[in-house]
Design a protein around this motif. Structure first.
Motif, PDB file in Angstrom:
ATOM      1  N   LEU C 287      50.538-102.258  61.374  1.00 49.60           N
ATOM      2  CA  LEU C 287      49.756-101.589  60.528  1.00 49.60           C
ATOM      3  C   LEU C 287      49.352-102.512  59.250  1.00 49.60           C
ATOM      4  O   LEU C 287      48.152-102.329  58.969  1.00 49.60           O
ATOM      5  CB  LEU C 287      50.952-100.473  59.714  1.00 49.60           C
ATOM      6  N   LEU C 288      50.210-103.390  58.948  1.00 52.31           N
ATOM      7  CA  LEU C 288      49.421-104.413  57.916  1.00 52.31           C
ATOM      8  C   LEU C 288      48.195-104.794  58.565  1.00 52.31           C
ATOM      9  O   LEU C 288      47.244-105.340  57.696  1.00 52.31           O
ATOM     10  CB  LEU C 288      50.612-105.535  57.657  1.00 52.31           C
ATOM     11  N   GLY C 339      60.481-110.748  58.691  1.00 51.68           N
ATOM     12  CA  GLY C 339      60.058-111.597  57.532  1.00 51.68           C
ATOM     13  C   GLY C 339      58.989-112.411  57.554  1.00 51.68           C
ATOM     14  O   GLY C 339      57.950-112.304  56.810  1.00 51.68           O
ATOM     15  N   TYR C 340      58.948-113.345  58.490  1.00 56.30           N
ATOM     16  CA  TYR C 340      58.090-114.343  58.639  1.00 56.30           C
ATOM     17  C   TYR C 340      56.739-113.851  58.845  1.00 56.30           C
ATOM     18  O   TYR C 340      55.724-114.293  58.545  1.00 56.30           O
ATOM     19  CB  TYR C 340      58.201-115.149  60.153  1.00 56.30           C
ATOM     20  N   MET C 341      56.613-112.495  59.859  1.00 51.29           N
ATOM     21  CA  MET C 341      55.431-112.111  60.275  1.00 51.29           C
ATOM     22  C   MET C 341      54.869-111.247  58.898  1.00 51.29           C
ATOM     23  O   MET C 341      53.648-111.471  59.010  1.00 51.29           O
ATOM     24  CB  MET C 341      55.671-110.825  61.457  1.00 51.29           C
ATOM     25  N   VAL C 342      55.638-110.753  58.223  1.00 47.08           N
ATOM     26  CA  VAL C 342      55.094-110.045  57.356  1.00 47.08           C
ATOM     27  C   VAL C 342      54.624-111.089  56.130  1.00 47.08           C
ATOM     28  O   VAL C 342      53.435-110.792  55.673  1.00 47.08           O
ATOM     29  CB  VAL C 342      56.292-108.948  56.364  1.00 47.08           C
ATOM     30  N   MET C 345      51.407-112.164  57.198  1.00 48.77           N
ATOM     31  CA  MET C 345      49.894-111.296  57.057  1.00 48.77           C
ATOM     32  C   MET C 345      49.764-111.404  55.296  1.00 48.77           C
ATOM     33  O   MET C 345      48.563-111.250  55.205  1.00 48.77           O
ATOM     34  CB  MET C 345      50.618-109.830  57.190  1.00 48.77           C
ATOM     35  N   GLY C 346      50.782-111.641  54.634  1.00 46.60           N
ATOM     36  CA  GLY C 346      50.488-111.732  53.316  1.00 46.60           C
ATOM     37  C   GLY C 346      49.853-112.986  52.805  1.00 46.60           C
ATOM     38  O   GLY C 346      48.914-113.012  51.940  1.00 46.60           O
ATOM     39  N   THR C 350      46.544-113.154  59.981  1.00 46.95           N
ATOM     40  CA  THR C 350      46.667-111.987  60.829  1.00 46.95           C
ATOM     41  C   THR C 350      46.920-112.473  62.445  1.00 46.95           C
ATOM     42  O   THR C 350      47.849-112.108  62.901  1.00 46.95           O
ATOM     43  CB  THR C 350      45.535-111.163  60.934  1.00 46.95           C
ATOM     44  N   ASP C 351      46.175-113.423  62.824  1.00 41.73           N
ATOM     45  CA  ASP C 351      46.356-114.185  64.193  1.00 41.73           C
ATOM     46  C   ASP C 351      47.640-114.722  64.175  1.00 41.73           C
ATOM     47  O   ASP C 351      48.357-114.471  65.422  1.00 41.73           O
ATOM     48  CB  ASP C 351      45.239-115.146  64.420  1.00 41.73           C
ATOM     49  N   ALA C 352      48.030-115.650  63.287  1.00 38.84           N
ATOM     50  CA  ALA C 352      49.376-116.052  63.353  1.00 38.84           C
ATOM     51  C   ALA C 352      50.659-115.081  63.436  1.00 38.84           C
ATOM     52  O   ALA C 352      51.247-114.937  64.286  1.00 38.84           O
ATOM     53  CB  ALA C 352      49.777-117.022  62.161  1.00 38.84           C
ATOM     54  N   ALA C 353      50.540-114.118  62.676  1.00 41.45           N
ATOM     55  CA  ALA C 353      51.357-113.020  62.458  1.00 41.45           C
ATOM     56  C   ALA C 353      51.496-112.266  63.886  1.00 41.45           C
ATOM     57  O   ALA C 353      52.742-112.177  64.460  1.00 41.45           O
ATOM     58  CB  ALA C 353      51.151-111.730  61.535  1.00 41.45           C
TER      59      ALA C 353
END
Lengths: 106, 163, 648
Positions: C287-288, C339-342, C345-346, C350-353
């Motif tokens: 969603l992020l 947590g890493y993924m969020v 995104m922050g 986006t690609d990395a996440a």
């Protein structure tokens, strides 16, 4: 000169007397007689109006009197049935006192 | 002349009515009432309602009051149980107010009663004309009513034993 | 109907769920077959569009119908297939399908077998709805549906008190998040409505376009003090973003709404693998990705997202080091990776996440499935009762080890590529994220990750068996459980080059990807990066080896030395106790207040009052009914006289 007001006031007085009879007597038969008095007074008023509204010439349409006719007939019927009920009441409760039949109270 | 008759008859009617409601003995009341009706009949004659006067005497004084007398006799109250008019001030006040209001209501009612020529007005013939033409339906209805009243009376007055 | 229509992706699992519920409850094998066929079908349909998305430029497939048009608001239900949803589709249907197959073995002989597959199909439908949604309202509907499916699946063993309690906890925690989510959605819709023209309510593409317009951003929503200060759309946007993030925190179990995830391990292991590792918890990250355009204009919002993610990662990793339940360790590990993924995104990556989301799905699912095989073999979750199982379950064991290495970021496995991509972001963050929280903690967390995973592997599979009875009865898992694990294992190994190779990742972009999102920095296979990764792994694994492998350090002495710190961490930082206290003291007292208000003011005054008034009035009026005829006559007369008087 006797105007229609005289008649009507007379009728009112008799009516009021009948009213007093209804309110202040405790014998149920007397109450019914007072009701008759009231009806009679109303009849008087009817006939008085009949005379009052008459045209000067020609015959007088007797509509008021016809109504009185009916009133008397109905009064007779009503008195008959009412007296029968009063008699039944007397048979059952052995009293004609109107204060003794206060069963429909809250 | 007429005024005189009026006053006498009126006074009589009021007096007798008063006596009716004030008498102790119910039989006395009934008798006074008959006299009151007689006075009323006289007043009807004064108003040119001849048939009505006759009917008043015949039906009211003749039949209805007789009925009343029968029932009074049937009840047969003892002397000790006769009670008369107990004046209740509240009720007198109410009645008086009522009378006053009524009188006030009829105060302004237009010109005096017309003096009609001496045609016979409230005669049976004239009354019959109107009765059986315009008022024929109520006439029939009243006859039905009388039938119902008779039946009702007979049914109600039966004792259980006479089946 | 076109057999490759994306509608089928939604319809197949839905029909499966309905069919199983209504018709095949008594036939477990048929139920499983229907469910697996539905997932396979969805996978096939999704795959049929893969080529299109990969080779085209910004290819998007959309379609929708209006399910509610009321008062000028048009609510659509449709699908949006772009790069971002393509990734998720493949992950959800692919990994999901493998787990369905695994479940036929794991759930064998369970009386609720058909019910399980019905719930799984329901979940697939709900999750795919989130992935395919083309507007915010549809996402919310499916968001809630996923919550329901999760509730049903966590509480699958409903006779167990702890399971139903855990299901409640998950649902309620999500509800708290969804409250913020709903507010955020409404705010966003309200703000962008006029700017999106005739598009459906909350449509992503329309909203992204509206937000990108600087004139719109600075338009005032509310003016205060006669024009001295405006509440612009920009402010509005970041408040809405923060609120929406609450929903993401709930679903993806970020701190402080993380409390439900460890308890969710009460559900059957396939459920833990599918929902709480690979897909549902990743929905928040997805969603992020979809709505990052909301956060882009505001550095504050992005910063909040990144810091929450970073903290969660660290926080969860610390707790994972103290757990003895094999699934709990993996649960906290999932929390940490989420947590890493969020955080990524922050940091606008986006690609990395998304890359990490994909690889994480592979190896985390594998880890859970392996744990399931172990539990199936020794009938316990407690690693203190295990040991030396590598000799009894060699296939499972070695695959588990490979997955662990992938998770720890050991090159050349898939985890290395994705995790290091994120770590690279943290070492070169944008200006708003130059904090020690972002730059330092994730690396420390990576060390911790290596430590606790190695500890887990050592205690479970190596060394001497601690419970001989259980050890003797252990046996390798059946084929229908091993095969899916094998597929996942292969993917965990080659996932990196697979996704990066033919520049696949470039195409996995969101159509709503805002300007300013940097290109993915592909981790170059140079000596420095590899050494860094190995160093991190070495530190963590080494410590674990010393403590649990060769027993050079006695873990109990360390535990005693750390004393209160250890207890704090072991009790999950006492967050659960804090919430319990809040519920007991704050919430219950507010409830008591409301109850008192209801009882005394509303019921006492209004309800009872009106009844009392009626009765009292009635009592007064009833006094007139004396039964005495004369009194009635008098009343009559009075009435007539009054009427006369009035009319004179």
């Amino acid at each position: 000169m006797i105007t229609v007001q005289h008649w009507l006031v007379l009728s009112g007085m008799v009516f009021t007397l009948g009213l007093c009879g209804v309110m202040m007597r405790r014998n149920v038969i007397l109450v019914m007689m007072s009701v008759e008095i009231m009806l009679n007074a109303a009849n008087l008023a009817l006939v008085a109006f009949n005379k009052h509204l008459a045209p000067v010439a020609g015959t007088v349409p007797p509509d008021g009197q016809v109504l009185v006719f009916f009133t008397i007939a109905v009064a007779a019927a009503e008195v008959a049935v009412a007296l029968v009920i009063a008699m039944l009441l007397f048979r059952r409760l052995d009293t004609v006192n109107v204060d003794d039949v206060a069963n429909l109270r809250w | 002349m007429e005024a005189l008759v009026f006053w006498i008859a009126a006074a009589a009617m009021v007096a007798f009515t008063l006596l009716t409601i004030a008498a102790r003995n119910p039989v006395y009341s009934a008798c006074f009432m008959i006299l009151s009706f007689a006075a009323t009949a006289a007043l009807f004659v004064l108003l040119d309602a001849y048939l009505i006067a006759a009917v008043e005497v015949l039906v009211y004084a003749g039949a209805i009051m007789v009925l009343f007398l029968f029932v009074i006799m049937l009840v047969n109250l003892r002397e000790s149980e006769h009670e008369g008019l107990r004046l209740n001030p509240l009720m007198v006040l109410a009645a008086g107010t009522f009378l006053a209001l009524m009188s006030r209501a009829v105060k302004d009612l237009g010109p005096a009663v017309q003096e009609t020529p001496n045609t016979l007005v409230g005669t049976p013939g004239l009354l019959a004309d109107t009765l059986f033409s315009r008022y024929v339906v109520p006439f029939e209805a009243v006859s039905g009513l009388l039938l119902a009243a008779i039946l009702g009376t007979v049914v109600l007055a039966r004792r259980k034993e006479d089946a | 109907m076109d057999l490759t229509s994306p509608w089928l992706i939604l319809l197949l699992p839905l029909c499966s769920a309905v069919l199983i519920t209504l018709f095949t409850q008594r036939s477990p094998r048929v139920s499983a077959g229907i469910s697996i066929a539905a997932v396979a079908g969805a996978f096939a349909v999704a795959a049929s569009h893969l080529g299109q998305v990969l080779h085209g430029e910004n290819v998007v497939l959309t379609g929708h119908f209006t399910w509610l048009a009321a008062g000028g608001h048009d609510f659509h239900y449709g699908y949006l297939v772009d790069g971002l949803s393509m990734v998720m589709l493949m992950v959800v249907t692919g990994v999901g399908g493998l787990i369905h197959v695994y479940a036929t073995g794991y759930m064998k002989d369970d009386p609720g077998y058909s019910r399980f597959f019905a719930y799984m199909s329901l979940f697939m439908f709900s999750m795919l709805g989130i992935v395919l949604a083309d507007n915010l309202f549809q996402i919310f509907i499916h968001w809630e549906l996923v919550g329901v499916s999760s509730y049903l699946l966590i509480g699958f063993y409903y006779r167990k008190d702890s399971a139903s309690a855990a299901a409640n906890k998950a649902f309620l925690t999500n509800r708290v998040g969804d409250f913020g989510f709903m507010l955020g959605i409404l705010m966003l819709y309200y703000a962008t409505r006029s700017a999106t023209g005739g598009a459906g309510a909350g449509d992503f593409q329309a909203m992204a376009q509206a937000v990108a317009n600087p004139a719109w951003l600075h338009a005032a929503v509310v003016s205060v003090g006669g024009g001295h200060w405006h509440l612009t759309n920009e402010h509005f946007l970041w408040i809405a973003g923060a609120l929406t993030f609450m929903g993401i925190m709930g679903k993806s179990a970020q701190f402080p709404l993380h409390v439900w995830l460890p308890d969710a391990m009460e559900g059957p292991t396939p459920v833990s693998a599918l929902i709480h590792a690979a897909t549902m918890v990743a929905a928040g990250v997805f969603l992020l990705g979809r709505i990052l355009f909301i956060y882009m204009p505001s550095e504050t919002a992005l910063s909040i997202v990144a810091h929450v993610g970073a903290f969660t990662a660290f926080f969860a990793a610390t707790i994972a080091t103290t757990q003895f339940d094999i699934k709990r360790v993996l649960a906290f590990s999932t929390l940490s990776q989420l947590g890493y993924m969020v955080m990524a995104m922050g940091l606008r990556g986006t690609d990395a996440a998304m890359f990490h989301l994909t690889t994480h799905a592979f190896f985390k699912a594998l880890l859970f499935l392996g744990a399931g095989a172990v539990i199936h073999a020794v009938h316990t979750n407690d690693i203190r009762e295990m040991g030396g199982l590598i000799r009894k379950l060699p296939v499972t064991g070695w695959m588990f080890v490979i997955a662990t290495l992938a998770l720890c970021g050991v090159p050349p496995l898939s985890g290395f590529w994705s995790k290091d991509g994120i770590l690279h972001l943290t070492h070169h963050p944008p200006e708003y994220a130059h904090t020690w929280l972002i730059m330092l903690l994730p690396t420390i967390t990576a060390v911790l990750t290596s430590y606790y995973m190695t500890r887990l592997v050592l205690l479970t599979f190596f060394g001497q068996p601690r419970d001989h009875h259980k050890y003797d009865h252990a046996h390798e898992a059946p084929l229908n459980m091993v095969l899916p694990m094998a597929v996942l294992c292969v993917l965990s190994v080659i996932g990196g080059p697979l996704l990066l190779g033919p520049e696949v990742l470039e195409h996995f972009r969101a159509i709503t990807r805002p300007a300013g999102v940097p290109e993915y920095h592909y981790v170059a296979l140079d000596a420095e990066t590899i050494l860094d990764a190995l160093l991190i792994f070495g530190l963590g694994a080494g410590a674990a080896l010393l403590a649990f492998g060769v027993r050079a350090i006695d873990p109990d002495r360390v535990k005693a030395a750390l004393g209160p710190v250890y207890r704090f961490i072991d009790n999950r930082w006492y967050i659960d106790e804090l919430y319990a206290w809040i519920v007991k003291n704050v919430q219950q007292n507010v409830a008591r207040l409301c109850d008192a208000f209801d009882r005394y003011v509303i019921i006492g005054t209004i309800v009872n009052g009106s009844a009392w008034t009626t009765r009292a009035t009635g009592a007064v009026v009833a006094r007139f009914q004396t039964g005495s005829v004369r009194a009635y006559a008098l009343l009559f007369l009075a009435g007539v006289a009054a009427l006369l008087a009035l009319n004179l």
